[in-house]
Design a protein around this motif. Structure first.
Motif, PDB file in Angstrom:
ATOM      1  N   GLN A   2       0.833  -1.195   0.000  1.00 23.83           N
ATOM      2  CA  GLN A   2       0.000   0.000   0.000  1.00 23.83           C
ATOM      3  C   GLN A   2       0.873   1.251   0.000  1.00 23.83           C
ATOM      4  O   GLN A   2       1.779   1.394   0.809  1.00 23.83           O
ATOM      5  N   LYS A   3       0.619   2.165  -0.930  1.00 27.01           N
ATOM      6  CA  LYS A   3       1.380   3.407  -1.012  1.00 27.01           C
ATOM      7  C   LYS A   3       0.988   4.325   0.143  1.00 27.01           C
ATOM      8  O   LYS A   3      -0.162   4.393   0.538  1.00 27.01           O
ATOM      9  N   LYS A   4       1.976   5.030   0.670  1.00 26.79           N
ATOM     10  CA  LYS A   4       1.750   5.915   1.807  1.00 26.79           C
ATOM     11  C   LYS A   4       1.643   7.361   1.364  1.00 26.79           C
ATOM     12  O   LYS A   4       2.356   7.806   0.473  1.00 26.79           O
ATOM     13  N   VAL A   5       0.744   8.083   2.032  1.00 18.82           N
ATOM     14  CA  VAL A   5       0.565   9.512   1.829  1.00 18.82           C
ATOM     15  C   VAL A   5       0.914  10.206   3.135  1.00 18.82           C
ATOM     16  O   VAL A   5       0.454   9.802   4.207  1.00 18.82           O
ATOM     17  N   LEU A   6       1.730  11.229   3.042  1.00 19.49           N
ATOM     18  CA  LEU A   6       2.096  12.045   4.201  1.00 19.49           C
ATOM     19  C   LEU A   6       1.451  13.410   4.014  1.00 19.49           C
ATOM     20  O   LEU A   6       1.826  14.160   3.111  1.00 19.49           O
ATOM     21  N   ILE A   7       0.470  13.710   4.853  1.00 18.97           N
ATOM     22  CA  ILE A   7      -0.234  14.984   4.777  1.00 18.97           C
ATOM     23  C   ILE A   7       0.467  15.961   5.711  1.00 18.97           C
ATOM     24  O   ILE A   7       0.601  15.701   6.903  1.00 18.97           O
ATOM     25  N   ILE A   8       0.919  17.062   5.162  1.00 23.01           N
ATOM     26  CA  ILE A   8       1.731  18.014   5.919  1.00 23.01           C
ATOM     27  C   ILE A   8       0.862  19.157   6.437  1.00 23.01           C
ATOM     28  O   ILE A   8       0.214  19.865   5.663  1.00 23.01           O
ATOM     29  N   ALA A 134      -7.287  13.769   4.630  1.00 23.15           N
ATOM     30  CA  ALA A 134      -6.790  12.478   5.120  1.00 23.15           C
ATOM     31  C   ALA A 134      -7.794  11.365   4.846  1.00 23.15           C
ATOM     32  O   ALA A 134      -7.425  10.275   4.390  1.00 23.15           O
ATOM     33  N   GLU A 135      -9.060  11.631   5.105  1.00 24.21           N
ATOM     34  CA  GLU A 135     -10.098  10.628   4.853  1.00 24.21           C
ATOM     35  C   GLU A 135     -10.215  10.322   3.358  1.00 24.21           C
ATOM     36  O   GLU A 135     -10.391   9.175   2.961  1.00 24.21           O
ATOM     37  N   PHE A 136     -10.097  11.350   2.521  1.00 23.21           N
ATOM     38  CA  PHE A 136     -10.164  11.183   1.067  1.00 23.21           C
ATOM     39  C   PHE A 136      -9.080  10.210   0.592  1.00 23.21           C
ATOM     40  O   PHE A 136      -9.351   9.283  -0.169  1.00 23.21           O
ATOM     41  N   TYR A 137      -7.849  10.423   1.044  1.00 25.33           N
ATOM     42  CA  TYR A 137      -6.758   9.544   0.615  1.00 25.33           C
ATOM     43  C   TYR A 137      -6.887   8.143   1.210  1.00 25.33           C
ATOM     44  O   TYR A 137      -6.551   7.155   0.553  1.00 25.33           O
ATOM     45  N   THR A 138      -7.384   8.035   2.420  1.00 28.74           N
ATOM     46  CA  THR A 138      -7.600   6.717   3.022  1.00 28.74           C
ATOM     47  C   THR A 138      -8.635   5.943   2.218  1.00 28.74           C
ATOM     48  O   THR A 138      -8.434   4.766   1.899  1.00 28.74           O
ATOM     49  N   GLU A 139      -9.730   6.607   1.880  1.00 27.76           N
ATOM     50  CA  GLU A 139     -10.782   5.956   1.090  1.00 27.76           C
ATOM     51  C   GLU A 139     -10.302   5.604  -0.312  1.00 27.76           C
ATOM     52  O   GLU A 139     -10.863   4.718  -0.955  1.00 27.76           O
ATOM     53  N   GLY A 141      -7.496   4.248  -0.820  1.00 23.35           N
ATOM     54  CA  GLY A 141      -6.645   3.065  -0.668  1.00 23.35           C
ATOM     55  C   GLY A 141      -5.231   3.329  -0.206  1.00 23.35           C
ATOM     56  O   GLY A 141      -4.406   2.414  -0.210  1.00 23.35           O
ATOM     57  N   PHE A 142      -4.915   4.548   0.209  1.00 24.47           N
ATOM     58  CA  PHE A 142      -3.581   4.878   0.679  1.00 24.47           C
ATOM     59  C   PHE A 142      -3.481   4.686   2.192  1.00 24.47           C
ATOM     60  O   PHE A 142      -4.466   4.840   2.917  1.00 24.47           O
ATOM     61  N   LYS A 159      -7.644   5.537  10.399  1.00 18.92           N
ATOM     62  CA  LYS A 159      -7.072   4.196  10.458  1.00 18.92           C
ATOM     63  C   LYS A 159      -7.104   3.621   9.046  1.00 18.92           C
ATOM     64  O   LYS A 159      -8.008   3.898   8.270  1.00 18.92           O
ATOM     65  N   ALA A 160      -6.121   2.833   8.709  1.00 18.27           N
ATOM     66  CA  ALA A 160      -6.024   2.273   7.359  1.00 18.27           C
ATOM     67  C   ALA A 160      -7.225   1.400   7.057  1.00 18.27           C
ATOM     68  O   ALA A 160      -7.703   0.663   7.912  1.00 18.27           O
ATOM     69  N   ILE A 161      -7.704   1.540   5.840  1.00 24.46           N
ATOM     70  CA  ILE A 161      -8.777   0.686   5.353  1.00 24.46           C
ATOM     71  C   ILE A 161      -8.124  -0.479   4.644  1.00 24.46           C
ATOM     72  O   ILE A 161      -7.290  -0.295   3.761  1.00 24.46           O
ATOM     73  N   LYS A 162      -8.498  -1.686   5.045  1.00 21.39           N
ATOM     74  CA  LYS A 162      -7.927  -2.853   4.398  1.00 21.39           C
ATOM     75  C   LYS A 162      -8.623  -3.061   3.062  1.00 21.39           C
ATOM     76  O   LYS A 162      -9.836  -3.242   3.007  1.00 21.39           O
ATOM     77  N   VAL A 163      -7.830  -2.999   2.008  1.00 22.70           N
ATOM     78  CA  VAL A 163      -8.362  -3.185   0.663  1.00 22.70           C
ATOM     79  C   VAL A 163      -8.357  -4.681   0.375  1.00 22.70           C
ATOM     80  O   VAL A 163      -7.307  -5.331   0.443  1.00 22.70           O
TER      81      VAL A 163
END
Length: 168
Positions: A2-8, A134-139, A141-142, A159-163
């Motif tokens: 899973q690719k990670k997103v870092l929101i600054i 943050a929720e947008f990127y989690t949904e 799949g990040f 929290k990470a959503i398990k794809v």
């Protein structure tokens, strides 16, 4: 993987740009200074994480720079360089256009409806929109991390959503 997103968040970006009187953030037990922020961002870049600059972070940081003492022009140019990289999706920055649906009529009405309750709990509209990013990127799949010195905002890290994996 899973690719990670870092929101600054604003607090971290101000430390990273060395905005006067904003050179540190966080609590005494979890202090962020330039060296720690730069190391974290460098580590994330090496790990191929995608860096996300929410619109609220851009606006708030720009406001802090405009009211800072010292070399506002130099600081503004440094922020402008980051904005251009985000606008053009230059690695490791995510494109601003990825967040554009968050500013649709429907989503702005949703923000207007939900935010007053959050404001009553002392949650700013900027932090609310960062939470939404943050929720947008989690949904999408990040794996998402909000990089912030603000424990209240950090608590909204999804929290990470398990794809589910496709069956073959």
């Amino acid at each position: 993987m899973q690719k990670k997103v870092l929101i600054i968040d604003t607090s971290i970006l101000c430390v990273y740009l060395k905005v006067p009187f904003m050179e540190t953030c966080g609590t005494d037990r979890d202090k962020w200074d330039y060296d720690r922020v730069a190391q974290k961002i460098d580590d994330e870049i090496r790990q191929k994480s995608l860096l996300v600059l929410p619109l609220a972070t851009l606006i708030e940081t720009g406001n802090h720079i405009a009211h800072a003492s010292g070399e506002r022009y130099i600081l503004a140019k440094e922020l402008a360089e980051i904005i251009v990289k985000a606008a053009t999706a230059e690695e490791p920055w995510a494109a601003f256009t990825s967040q554009s649906e968050l500013w649709s009529e429907e989503n702005l009405k949703k923000l207007a409806n939900e935010w007053p309750k959050l404001a009553a709990s002392k949650i700013s509209i900027g932090d609310t929109t960062i939470k939404d990013v943050a929720e947008f990127y989690t949904e999408s799949g990040f794996k998402v991390e909000i990089l912030t010195g603000d424990g209240g905002l950090k608590a909204y890290e999804p929290k990470a959503i398990k794809v589910p994996r496709r069956r073959r």
